[in-house]
Design an enzyme around this catalytic site. Structure first.
Site, PDB file in Angstrom:
ATOM      1  CG  ASP A  32      43.151 -25.804  11.721  1.00  0.00           C
ATOM      2  OD1 ASP A  32      42.808 -25.160  10.707  1.00  0.00           O
ATOM      3  OD2 ASP A  32      44.109 -26.278  11.907  1.00  0.00           O
ATOM      4  CG  ASP A 213      47.628 -28.313  11.550  1.00  0.00           C
ATOM      5  OD1 ASP A 213      47.933 -27.747  10.513  1.00  0.00           O
ATOM      6  OD2 ASP A 213      46.553 -28.164  11.927  1.00  0.00           O
TER       7      ASP A 213
HETATM    8  C1  LIG Z   1      44.515 -28.139   5.695  1.00  0.00           C
HETATM    9  C2  LIG Z   1      43.898 -27.724   7.156  1.00  0.00           C
HETATM   10  C3  LIG Z   1      42.971 -26.849   7.115  1.00  0.00           C
HETATM   11  C4  LIG Z   1      41.502 -27.666   6.335  1.00  0.00           C
HETATM   12  C5  LIG Z   1      40.921 -28.616   7.217  1.00  0.00           C
HETATM   13  C6  LIG Z   1      39.747 -28.984   6.453  1.00  0.00           C
HETATM   14  C7  LIG Z   1      39.631 -28.923   5.384  1.00  0.00           C
HETATM   15  C8  LIG Z   1      38.200 -29.775   4.668  1.00  0.00           C
HETATM   16  C9  LIG Z   1      37.303 -29.755   5.733  1.00  0.00           C
HETATM   17  C10 LIG Z   1      37.714 -29.013   3.427  1.00  0.00           C
HETATM   18  C11 LIG Z   1      38.827 -31.284   4.372  1.00  0.00           C
HETATM   19  C12 LIG Z   1      40.188 -27.970   4.366  1.00  0.00           C
HETATM   20  C13 LIG Z   1      41.318 -27.302   4.865  1.00  0.00           C
HETATM   21  C14 LIG Z   1      45.221 -27.390   7.784  1.00  0.00           C
HETATM   22  N1  LIG Z   1      44.885 -26.820   8.921  1.00  0.00           N
HETATM   23  N2  LIG Z   1      45.764 -26.219   9.849  1.00  0.00           N
HETATM   24  C15 LIG Z   1      45.920 -26.198   6.966  1.00  0.00           C
HETATM   25  N3  LIG Z   1      45.424 -24.951   6.843  1.00  0.00           N
HETATM   26  N4  LIG Z   1      46.672 -24.517   6.065  1.00  0.00           N
HETATM   27  N5  LIG Z   1      47.505 -25.231   5.789  1.00  0.00           N
HETATM   28  N6  LIG Z   1      47.345 -26.419   6.622  1.00  0.00           N
HETATM   29  C16 LIG Z   1      48.195 -27.493   6.858  1.00  0.00           C
HETATM   30  C17 LIG Z   1      48.610 -27.632   5.375  1.00  0.00           C
HETATM   31  C18 LIG Z   1      49.612 -27.345   4.576  1.00  0.00           C
HETATM   32  C19 LIG Z   1      49.745 -27.833   3.550  1.00  0.00           C
HETATM   33  C20 LIG Z   1      49.098 -29.055   2.826  1.00  0.00           C
HETATM   34  C21 LIG Z   1      48.227 -29.753   3.687  1.00  0.00           C
HETATM   35  C22 LIG Z   1      47.775 -29.271   4.848  1.00  0.00           C
HETATM   36  O1  LIG Z   1      47.862 -30.881   3.077  1.00  0.00           O
HETATM   37  C23 LIG Z   1      48.432 -30.899   1.811  1.00  0.00           C
HETATM   38  O2  LIG Z   1      49.336 -29.719   1.774  1.00  0.00           O
END
Ligand SMILES: C[C@H](Cc1ccc(C(C)(C)C)cc1)[C@H](NN)c1nnnn1Cc1ccc2c(c1)OCO2
Length: 325
Positions: A32, A213
């Protein structure tokens, strides 16, 4: 040292998982570039939350007494726990004493994704959540020992891609690599994306502030850009129940063109066709969605599977390199 590791897609390319040796166990981790914690399911995670996951056994590590971590992600998921120092090996690249964040609690989204054994953060260590002292990411731990202080991402649609550490494999891209400088103030691989176009033709306007990302599935762009895109999709509309733009799965989506570092990259409409919203397979959820409330644009996997990306710290200012695959 240098090395290469496979990035295996989950269903609908929702995320990509890589085999990583943590202590004496191999776990499948989600690399990530948008976060900076290396956390894993562990024998300390309640059984009710860890069924089906491979588990890190901290007995091989050295407990960092009094250190804790607690992370919340933008999609509302999160995890927390304690910290160990242990050996971590990615594609043959070894960090001998890497901060390994063992989960003692994980949110339901992580419980349910039983292929995912944790995340390996590749953003900047400034946003690592460990208290009382932030810990280094895997890349920061090994950077000094890599042939070159860089890593690359070569994600693919519905097929295994790779992350390479320490070198650029020129067989993985075509044409030249165009570079943009990175602003590390927020701890992300953050840069300014330029003009865009829907379908074909010359780019105009500006996407603006964006992050690369690998840990985000979709592309989140400014409302004006997203409206311009779905104006070209007859059956599209914003579905507040689904939380985004949907359209008839039978409709072909236009390409999306974006200019980075002076070079225009094309995300094919087929790559932007993300997934059906339900088992009927009639209505589909778009891979381009609005960045409302996020504060910047996110070029996630929908974009990244079209390009070869260099996450480059060879210079005093980090930079991102983009090339066509
Ligand atoms: C979401 C991922 C982090 C993650 C990855 C996988 C998972 C599961 C395995 C449980 C499926 C959950 C979480 C992202 N990584 N940089 C992230 N971590 N923090 N912000 N973002 C990006 C963002 C930010 C805001 C948003 C979004 C996205 O989708 C909808 O609104």
């Amino acid at each position: 040292q240098s090395g290469e590791v496979a990035a295996n897609p989950e269903q609908y390319d929702e995320s990509y998982l890589c085999p990583v040796q943590v202590g004496q166990t191999t776990l499948n981790l989600d690399f990530d570039t948008g976060s900076a914690d290396l956390w894993v399911f562990s024998t300390l995670t309640p059984k009710s939350e860890s069924t089906g996951h491979s588990l890190y056994n901290p007995s091989t590590g050295t407990k960092k007494s009094g250190y804790t971590w607690d992370i919340s992600y933008g999609d509302g998921s999160g995890a927390s726990g304690t910290v160990y120092a242990d050996k971590v090996v990615v594609g043959g690249v070894t960090a001998t004493s890497q901060a390994v964040e063992a989960a003692t609690s994980v949110s339901s989204q992580f419980e349910q994704d039983t292929d995912n054994d944790g995340l390996l953060g590749l953003a900047f260590s400034s946003i690592n959540t460990v208290e009382p002292q932030a810990q280094k990411t895997f890349f920061d731990s090994v950077k000094g020992s890599l042939a070159k202080p860089l890593f690359t991402a070569d994600l693919k649609k519905g097929a295994a891609g790779t992350y390479d550490f320490g070198y650029i494999d020129s067989s993985k891209y075509t044409g030249s690599i165009s570079y943009v400088n990175v602003n590390t103030a927020n701890g992300f691989w953050e840069f300014t994306a330029s003009g865009y176009a829907v379908g074909s033709g010359s780019v105009s306007g500006s996407v603006g502030d964006a992050i690369a990302d690998t840990g985000t599935t979709l592309m989140y762009l400014p409302t004006t850009v997203v409206q311009a895109y779905y104006n070209k999709v007859d059956s599209a509309d914003y579905d507040s129940n689904q939380g985004g733009y949907t359209y008839d799965c039978s409709e072909n989506l236009p390409n999306f063109l974006i200019s980075l570092g002076g070079k225009t990259f094309t995300v094919s409409g087929t790559d932007i066709n993300f997934a059906p919203v339900d088992s009927s397979g009639e209505t589909c959820f778009g891979g381009i969605q609005e960045n409302t409330g996020i504060g910047m644009s996110i070029l996630g996997d929908i974009f990244l599977k079209s390009v070869f990306v260099v996450f480059d710290q060879t210079q005093s200012t980090p930079r991102l390199g983009f090339a066509a695959q």
